[in-house]
Motif scaffolding. Structure first.
Motif, mmCIF file in Angstrom:
data_model
loop_
_atom_site.group_PDB
_atom_site.id
_atom_site.type_symbol
_atom_site.label_atom_id
_atom_site.label_comp_id
_atom_site.label_asym_id
_atom_site.label_seq_id
_atom_site.Cartn_x
_atom_site.Cartn_y
_atom_site.Cartn_z
ATOM 1 N N ARG A 3 -1.912 -1.790 3.389
ATOM 2 C CA ARG A 3 -3.314 -1.353 3.329
ATOM 3 C C ARG A 3 -4.020 -1.468 4.666
ATOM 4 N NH1 ARG A 3 -5.046 0.111 -1.462
ATOM 5 N NH2 ARG A 3 -3.907 -0.563 -3.278
ATOM 6 N N PRO A 7 -4.128 5.048 6.655
ATOM 7 C CA PRO A 7 -5.506 5.501 6.389
ATOM 8 C C PRO A 7 -5.798 5.381 4.899
ATOM 9 C CG PRO A 7 -4.067 7.360 6.878
ATOM 10 C CD PRO A 7 -3.266 6.117 7.115
ATOM 11 N N ARG A 8 -7.044 5.243 4.530
ATOM 12 C CA ARG A 8 -7.431 5.046 3.123
ATOM 13 C C ARG A 8 -6.943 6.173 2.216
ATOM 14 N NH1 ARG A 8 -10.728 0.814 2.358
ATOM 15 N NH2 ARG A 8 -11.479 1.480 0.334
ATOM 16 N N THR A 9 -6.849 7.381 2.742
ATOM 17 C CA THR A 9 -6.402 8.501 1.914
ATOM 18 C C THR A 9 -4.917 8.414 1.586
ATOM 19 O OG1 THR A 9 -6.064 9.813 3.913
ATOM 20 C CG2 THR A 9 -8.182 10.054 2.773
ATOM 21 N N GLY A 10 -4.150 7.663 2.375
ATOM 22 C CA GLY A 10 -2.715 7.550 2.142
ATOM 23 C C GLY A 10 -2.299 6.315 1.374
ATOM 24 N N ASP A 21 -16.182 -2.260 -1.864
ATOM 25 C CA ASP A 21 -15.974 -0.848 -2.198
ATOM 26 C C ASP A 21 -17.197 -0.226 -2.857
ATOM 27 O OD1 ASP A 21 -13.384 -0.853 -1.205
ATOM 28 O OD2 ASP A 21 -12.543 -1.540 -3.099
ATOM 29 N N SER A 36 -16.421 1.840 3.090
ATOM 30 C CA SER A 36 -16.549 3.205 3.600
ATOM 31 C C SER A 36 -17.127 3.244 5.007
ATOM 32 C CB SER A 36 -17.413 4.042 2.664
ATOM 33 O OG SER A 36 -18.703 3.500 2.589
ATOM 34 N N ASP A 39 -14.472 0.519 7.294
ATOM 35 C CA ASP A 39 -13.048 0.668 7.012
ATOM 36 C C ASP A 39 -12.433 -0.671 6.606
ATOM 37 O OD1 ASP A 39 -10.974 2.436 6.616
ATOM 38 O OD2 ASP A 39 -10.102 2.052 8.589
#
Length: 97
Positions: A3, A7-10, A21, A36, A39
């Motif tokens: 983590r 990247p957060r999308t992956g 969050d 957000s 990061d």
């Protein structure tokens, strides 16, 4: 570890919902630390905090389990913490008699 490097999308689906969050719509000094904006990702310290609050409160506090395995682990930890507390109390009571 994964983590903190991807990247957060992956990232795979999360096991826990941390308060960072959900902080993006709050007052500015709190929103600046949200996941957000900064990061932010959970690290060992975050998971240790979840463990301590779960074992002392016997329930999730500000970090909610999302996956079945996280819920199962938190349930087992709460039961073990309760049993350990009961054993200490029983031993103290038996010493007093």
């Amino acid at each position: 570890m994964l983590r903190t490097q991807l990247p957060r999308t992956g990232l795979p689906l999360a096991d826990f919902r941390f308060s960072q969050d959900e902080n993006e719509g709050t007052v500015q000094e709190v929103a600046d630390g949200s996941s957000s904006t900064s990061d932010w990702v959970p690290t060992l310290v975050g998971y240790l905090y979840v463990s301590v609050t779960d074992s002392t409160a016997f329930s999730p506090t500000d970090t909610m389990p999302l996956s079945s395995r996280a819920k199962l682990m938190m349930r087992v930890e709460s039961i073990w913490a309760l049993l350990a507390s009961l054993l200490v109390i029983a031993r103290a009571v038996s010493i007093l008699h």
